[in-house]
Design a protein around this motif. Sequence first.
Motif, PDB file in Angstrom:
ATOM      1  N   SER A   2       0.839  -1.194   0.000  1.00 18.78           N
ATOM      2  CA  SER A   2       0.000   0.000   0.000  1.00 18.78           C
ATOM      3  C   SER A   2       0.876   1.247   0.000  1.00 18.78           C
ATOM      4  CB  SER A   2      -0.906   0.003   1.235  1.00 18.78           C
ATOM      5  OG  SER A   2      -0.137  -0.049   2.418  1.00 18.78           O
ATOM      6  N   LYS A   3       0.322   2.312  -0.520  1.00 22.51           N
ATOM      7  CA  LYS A   3       1.079   3.551  -0.606  1.00 22.51           C
ATOM      8  C   LYS A   3       1.262   4.194   0.766  1.00 22.51           C
ATOM      9  CE  LYS A   3      -0.263   4.872  -5.332  1.00 22.51           C
ATOM     10  NZ  LYS A   3       1.054   5.123  -5.909  1.00 22.51           N
ATOM     11  N   ILE A   4       2.380   4.913   0.925  1.00 17.62           N
ATOM     12  CA  ILE A   4       2.595   5.729   2.119  1.00 17.62           C
ATOM     13  C   ILE A   4       1.795   7.008   1.946  1.00 17.62           C
ATOM     14  CG2 ILE A   4       4.300   6.936   3.536  1.00 17.62           C
ATOM     15  CD1 ILE A   4       4.646   3.928   3.567  1.00 17.62           C
ATOM     16  N   ARG A   5       0.852   7.222   2.839  1.00 17.45           N
ATOM     17  CA  ARG A   5      -0.038   8.381   2.742  1.00 17.45           C
ATOM     18  C   ARG A   5       0.581   9.537   3.518  1.00 17.45           C
ATOM     19  NH1 ARG A   5      -4.604   4.548   5.040  1.00 17.45           N
ATOM     20  NH2 ARG A   5      -2.747   4.198   6.354  1.00 17.45           N
ATOM     21  N   MET A   6       0.742  10.683   2.831  1.00 15.96           N
ATOM     22  CA  MET A   6       1.553  11.755   3.382  1.00 15.96           C
ATOM     23  C   MET A   6       0.810  13.081   3.446  1.00 15.96           C
ATOM     24  SD  MET A   6       5.224  10.926   1.570  1.00 15.96           S
ATOM     25  CE  MET A   6       6.079  11.914   2.812  1.00 15.96           C
ATOM     26  N   ALA A   7       1.229  13.902   4.417  1.00 14.64           N
ATOM     27  CA  ALA A   7       0.751  15.280   4.531  1.00 14.64           C
ATOM     28  C   ALA A   7       1.950  16.211   4.503  1.00 14.64           C
ATOM     29  CB  ALA A   7      -0.036  15.477   5.816  1.00 14.64           C
ATOM     30  N   PHE A   8       1.739  17.402   3.993  1.00 20.85           N
ATOM     31  CA  PHE A   8       2.805  18.384   3.854  1.00 20.85           C
ATOM     32  C   PHE A   8       2.408  19.649   4.603  1.00 20.85           C
ATOM     33  CE2 PHE A   8       3.327  15.263   0.718  1.00 20.85           C
ATOM     34  CZ  PHE A   8       4.703  15.127   0.552  1.00 20.85           C
ATOM     35  N   ILE A   9       3.142  19.927   5.660  1.00 18.43           N
ATOM     36  CA  ILE A   9       2.842  21.061   6.526  1.00 18.43           C
ATOM     37  C   ILE A   9       3.784  22.205   6.135  1.00 18.43           C
ATOM     38  CG2 ILE A   9       2.449  21.797   8.885  1.00 18.43           C
ATOM     39  CD1 ILE A   9       0.947  19.194   8.007  1.00 18.43           C
ATOM     40  N   GLY A  10       3.253  23.145   5.394  1.00 20.20           N
ATOM     41  CA  GLY A  10       4.056  24.229   4.841  1.00 20.20           C
ATOM     42  C   GLY A  10       4.530  23.889   3.440  1.00 20.20           C
ATOM     43  N   VAL A  11       4.097  24.665   2.447  1.00 19.89           N
ATOM     44  CA  VAL A  11       4.514  24.431   1.061  1.00 19.89           C
ATOM     45  C   VAL A  11       5.041  25.733   0.453  1.00 19.89           C
ATOM     46  CG1 VAL A  11       3.183  22.368   0.537  1.00 19.89           C
ATOM     47  CG2 VAL A  11       2.091  24.610   0.321  1.00 19.89           C
ATOM     48  N   GLY A  12       5.983  26.353   1.191  1.00 20.62           N
ATOM     49  CA  GLY A  12       6.749  27.454   0.624  1.00 20.62           C
ATOM     50  C   GLY A  12       7.778  26.887  -0.330  1.00 20.62           C
ATOM     51  N   ASP A  13       8.939  27.487  -0.410  1.00 20.07           N
ATOM     52  CA  ASP A  13       9.953  27.035  -1.364  1.00 20.07           C
ATOM     53  C   ASP A  13      10.335  25.574  -1.136  1.00 20.07           C
ATOM     54  OD1 ASP A  13      10.264  29.345  -2.920  1.00 20.07           O
ATOM     55  OD2 ASP A  13      11.461  30.283  -1.358  1.00 20.07           O
ATOM     56  N   MET A  14      10.782  25.242   0.079  1.00 21.29           N
ATOM     57  CA  MET A  14      11.232  23.873   0.349  1.00 21.29           C
ATOM     58  C   MET A  14      10.062  22.906   0.406  1.00 21.29           C
ATOM     59  SD  MET A  14      14.425  23.938   0.253  1.00 21.29           S
ATOM     60  CE  MET A  14      14.545  22.200   0.665  1.00 21.29           C
ATOM     61  N   GLY A  15       8.998  23.292   1.083  1.00 23.64           N
ATOM     62  CA  GLY A  15       7.853  22.397   1.219  1.00 23.64           C
ATOM     63  C   GLY A  15       7.221  22.053  -0.109  1.00 23.64           C
ATOM     64  N   SER A  16       7.168  23.021  -1.012  1.00 21.02           N
ATOM     65  CA  SER A  16       6.611  22.768  -2.334  1.00 21.02           C
ATOM     66  C   SER A  16       7.458  21.754  -3.099  1.00 21.02           C
ATOM     67  CB  SER A  16       6.520  24.086  -3.116  1.00 21.02           C
ATOM     68  OG  SER A  16       5.980  23.868  -4.402  1.00 21.02           O
ATOM     69  N   HIS A  17       8.776  21.910  -3.062  1.00 26.56           N
ATOM     70  CA  HIS A  17       9.664  20.955  -3.714  1.00 26.56           C
ATOM     71  C   HIS A  17       9.473  19.557  -3.147  1.00 26.56           C
ATOM     72  CE1 HIS A  17      12.832  22.108  -6.671  1.00 26.56           C
ATOM     73  NE2 HIS A  17      12.300  23.300  -6.457  1.00 26.56           N
ATOM     74  N   HIS A  18       9.356  19.476  -1.823  1.00 21.86           N
ATOM     75  CA  HIS A  18       9.152  18.160  -1.203  1.00 21.86           C
ATOM     76  C   HIS A  18       7.839  17.544  -1.670  1.00 21.86           C
ATOM     77  CE1 HIS A  18      12.663  18.198   1.224  1.00 21.86           C
ATOM     78  NE2 HIS A  18      12.269  19.150   2.039  1.00 21.86           N
ATOM     79  N   CYS A  19       6.795  18.325  -1.686  1.00 22.24           N
ATOM     80  CA  CYS A  19       5.482  17.809  -2.084  1.00 22.24           C
ATOM     81  C   CYS A  19       5.520  17.292  -3.519  1.00 22.24           C
ATOM     82  CB  CYS A  19       4.441  18.910  -1.928  1.00 22.24           C
ATOM     83  SG  CYS A  19       2.747  18.332  -2.086  1.00 22.24           S
ATOM     84  N   ILE A  20       6.101  18.064  -4.417  1.00 24.19           N
ATOM     85  CA  ILE A  20       6.205  17.662  -5.821  1.00 24.19           C
ATOM     86  C   ILE A  20       7.077  16.422  -5.965  1.00 24.19           C
ATOM     87  CG2 ILE A  20       7.051  18.391  -8.086  1.00 24.19           C
ATOM     88  CD1 ILE A  20       6.387  21.327  -7.089  1.00 24.19           C
ATOM     89  N   GLY A  21       8.172  16.380  -5.209  1.00 31.05           N
ATOM     90  CA  GLY A  21       9.085  15.245  -5.301  1.00 31.05           C
ATOM     91  C   GLY A  21       8.488  13.956  -4.785  1.00 31.05           C
ATOM     92  N   PHE A  22       7.832  13.999  -3.638  1.00 30.62           N
ATOM     93  CA  PHE A  22       7.205  12.788  -3.110  1.00 30.62           C
ATOM     94  C   PHE A  22       6.057  12.332  -4.005  1.00 30.62           C
ATOM     95  CE2 PHE A  22       9.292  13.843   0.981  1.00 30.62           C
ATOM     96  CZ  PHE A  22       9.747  12.591   1.333  1.00 30.62           C
ATOM     97  N   ASP A  23       5.356  13.276  -4.613  1.00 28.36           N
ATOM     98  CA  ASP A  23       4.259  12.923  -5.521  1.00 28.36           C
ATOM     99  C   ASP A  23       4.758  12.106  -6.717  1.00 28.36           C
ATOM    100  OD1 ASP A  23       1.452  13.281  -6.567  1.00 28.36           O
ATOM    101  OD2 ASP A  23       2.538  14.356  -8.138  1.00 28.36           O
ATOM    102  N   LEU A  24       6.010  12.290  -7.095  1.00 27.35           N
ATOM    103  CA  LEU A  24       6.581  11.551  -8.222  1.00 27.35           C
ATOM    104  C   LEU A  24       6.932  10.106  -7.872  1.00 27.35           C
ATOM    105  CD1 LEU A  24       8.971  14.288  -9.682  1.00 27.35           C
ATOM    106  CD2 LEU A  24       6.782  13.517 -10.645  1.00 27.35           C
ATOM    107  N   LEU A  25       6.959   9.785  -6.584  1.00 26.70           N
ATOM    108  CA  LEU A  25       7.316   8.429  -6.154  1.00 26.70           C
ATOM    109  C   LEU A  25       6.076   7.535  -6.145  1.00 26.70           C
ATOM    110  CD1 LEU A  25       9.706   9.290  -3.167  1.00 26.70           C
ATOM    111  CD2 LEU A  25      10.310   8.847  -5.557  1.00 26.70           C
ATOM    112  N   GLU A  26       6.183   6.386  -6.792  1.00 18.17           N
ATOM    113  CA  GLU A  26       5.051   5.467  -6.882  1.00 18.17           C
ATOM    114  C   GLU A  26       4.565   5.002  -5.516  1.00 18.17           C
ATOM    115  OE1 GLU A  26       5.899   2.198  -9.396  1.00 18.17           O
ATOM    116  OE2 GLU A  26       6.229   3.411 -11.198  1.00 18.17           O
ATOM    117  N   GLU A  27       5.482   4.957  -4.559  1.00 16.19           N
ATOM    118  CA  GLU A  27       5.129   4.437  -3.229  1.00 16.19           C
ATOM    119  C   GLU A  27       4.326   5.428  -2.396  1.00 16.19           C
ATOM    120  OE1 GLU A  27       9.584   3.437  -3.917  1.00 16.19           O
ATOM    121  OE2 GLU A  27       8.153   4.999  -4.489  1.00 16.19           O
TER     122      GLU A  27
END
Length: 366
Positions: A2-27
């Motif tokens: 099953s996929k790892i279900r994630m939340a992103f607290i803060g999507v400024g410069d770094m948080g946005s990159h993290h959100c986009i990057g994790f979204d690219l991972l199939e897991e």
Amino acid sequence: MSKIRMAFIGVGDMGSHHCIGFDLLEECEVKYICDMNEANVARTMAELSNSKPIVCTDYRELLHKEGLDAVVISVPNYLHREVAVAFLEAGKHVFLEKPVAHTLEDCDAIIKAAEEHQRILQIGLVYRYSNLYRRMSKELEQGRLGDVKLMWCKEFRDPFPPADWFYDKSKSGGAIVEKDCHHFDIFNWMIKAKPVRVFASGGQHVMKQGQDNRITNSYSHYPAKNITDPTIVDHAFITIDYDNGSKANLGLCMYLKPRNLMGEGLEIGLIGENGGQMVAKNDKTIDIVGGNDLTKDHLDIDVTSDSIMGGHTGGQTQRTAFIACITEGKQPFATAQIGRDALLIALAAEKSIIEERYVYLDELMS
């Protein structure tokens, strides 16, 4: 699996990159985004390829969501303890942007919560996952230079993004805490010894307390802004003594315009006991010169496979590694203790500037 279900607290410069990057991972599934800034949320949502997250403005709404496995926290430093401890106590795994916190007290509270609740806590010391700095470490492990005796870092750059908290030492911890924990960690990693004392000299050359300062930044999406009362230094030189006799020095300038005019960017170098030296420039190349065999090597490092969208080298590798830690139950390469060790040097440097003396790291823990 099953996929790892994630939340992103803060999507400024770094948080946005993290959100986009994790979204690219199939897991992974980006299940929630939490940010009060509607523009940040819209900008991030537009870049997501695979997920359709629910948006909220208060992280407390997510603390007890059953369909949530892990959170990525990219909020201002002074909020790290509040947010990270809350999610760790709620049983969520945490990826926390560096520094661990802006004070040692907050840092230790976060570490304690992760240990007590047996959750993964990975710190965003992205260089730990960089192809370039891992290659540097590999060359040292193979004995290329012998033990590292001297290290240096030239961090000459433009200002922080024009957000008020960066410029308020009570919220960021100071420029050295916010920016240079990365580089102090590289020193610790390569020297492989215990830092003992720090001496630093710094102050305000351009961005001065008590006056308007028009702040622009080359890599942030935030518009230019007046910062009226900065309490952080805009330059410093910092020397660190290690218990094996090795030494490291960092030069910081936060008012360079335009950024990287010389084309060199960040420089991190070291000299080994055999007289050889290794220099990494601009997070892209390594030059190794001298030593016992007097050779010279120039290495152009792959800096695309470990990152996305031109972000920090190692950025995507650290995200893949976080997921592996969750699924395999192993500790991260960038643990909170490693983050604490780097934070101690930064805090000692900030203290040394104010008190104009050597600061021994043991003082900070007494």
